[in-house]
Design a protein around this motif. Structure first.
Motif, short mmCIF file in Angstrom:
data_model
loop_
_atom_site.label_atom_id
_atom_site.label_comp_id
_atom_site.label_asym_id
_atom_site.label_seq_id
_atom_site.Cartn_x
_atom_site.Cartn_y
_atom_site.Cartn_z
N CYS A 7 0.86 -1.18 0.00
CA CYS A 7 0.00 0.00 0.00
C CYS A 7 0.90 1.23 0.00
CB CYS A 7 -0.93 0.00 1.21
SG CYS A 7 -1.96 1.49 1.31
N ALA A 9 -0.05 4.32 0.07
CA ALA A 9 -0.61 5.41 0.86
C ALA A 9 -0.21 5.32 2.32
CB ALA A 9 -2.14 5.42 0.74
N CYS A 10 0.26 4.19 2.77
CA CYS A 10 0.66 4.01 4.16
C CYS A 10 2.13 4.35 4.32
CB CYS A 10 0.42 2.58 4.62
SG CYS A 10 -1.31 2.16 4.77
N HIS A 49 -8.34 -3.55 4.38
CA HIS A 49 -7.34 -2.54 4.76
C HIS A 49 -7.72 -1.18 4.18
CE1 HIS A 49 -3.64 -0.33 5.30
NE2 HIS A 49 -3.60 -0.13 3.99
N CYS A 50 -8.05 -1.16 2.89
CA CYS A 50 -8.39 0.11 2.24
C CYS A 50 -9.64 0.72 2.85
CB CYS A 50 -8.58 -0.10 0.75
SG CYS A 50 -7.02 -0.45 -0.08
N ALA A 53 -8.37 1.90 6.55
CA ALA A 53 -7.27 2.87 6.62
C ALA A 53 -7.43 4.04 5.66
CB ALA A 53 -5.94 2.16 6.35
N HIS A 54 -8.16 3.82 4.56
CA HIS A 54 -8.30 4.85 3.52
C HIS A 54 -9.74 4.91 3.02
CE1 HIS A 54 -3.95 4.48 3.60
NE2 HIS A 54 -4.05 3.21 3.24
N VAL A 57 -11.26 6.18 -0.60
CA VAL A 57 -10.14 6.42 -1.51
C VAL A 57 -9.53 5.08 -1.90
CG1 VAL A 57 -7.84 7.47 -1.70
CG2 VAL A 57 -9.60 8.60 -0.35
N PRO A 59 -6.16 3.81 -2.70
CA PRO A 59 -4.75 4.24 -2.71
C PRO A 59 -3.94 3.51 -3.77
CG PRO A 59 -5.12 2.70 -0.93
CD PRO A 59 -6.46 2.97 -1.55
#
Length: 114
Positions: A7, A9-10, A49-50, A53-54, A57, A59
């Motif tokens: 990822c 974005a992380c 996860h997305c 955590a996002h 969006v 990522p």
């Protein structure tokens, strides 16, 4: 094929490792769809996860191929060894248990965390 998704974005580069018996771009397409629509792909670690955590969006991700194994047991073992050795954040380590169940003569050897 055994592969790793990171990822982008992380800040820590959260990773997932998986395996596919079909062309890698098909499996990555499934992950991308799960990232865009996590509710319709509830079982996927990358989509979950997305969503958490996002939210809202999709990522960016990077993908690398770790191994190219055609045999299902070999592919599962390869994935399990990569997961045990690198401890990706989005994997629970169940891969090795599944391989040992299929091939009972394989003995799981604990690998120290890096």
């Amino acid at each position: 094929t055994v592969y790793q998704i990171t990822c982008e974005a992380c800040s820590v580069g959260v990773r997932y490792q998986g395996e596919a018996d079909r062309p890698l771009h098909y499996r990555i397409g499934e992950h991308l769809r799960a990232m865009k629509h996590p509710a319709s792909h509830e079982g996927g670690a990358v989509g979950r996860h997305c969503a958490s955590a996002h939210p809202g969006v999709a990522p960016g991700i990077s993908v690398i191929m770790l191994d190219c194994e055609r045999n299902a047991v070999g592919r599962g073992l390869s994935e399990a060894l990569f997961v045990q050795g690198t401890r990706p954040e989005l994997d629970d380590g169940a891969e090795l248990d599944a391989v040992v169940e299929c091939v009972p003569w394989i003995v799981a050897i604990p690998i120290a965390a890096p």
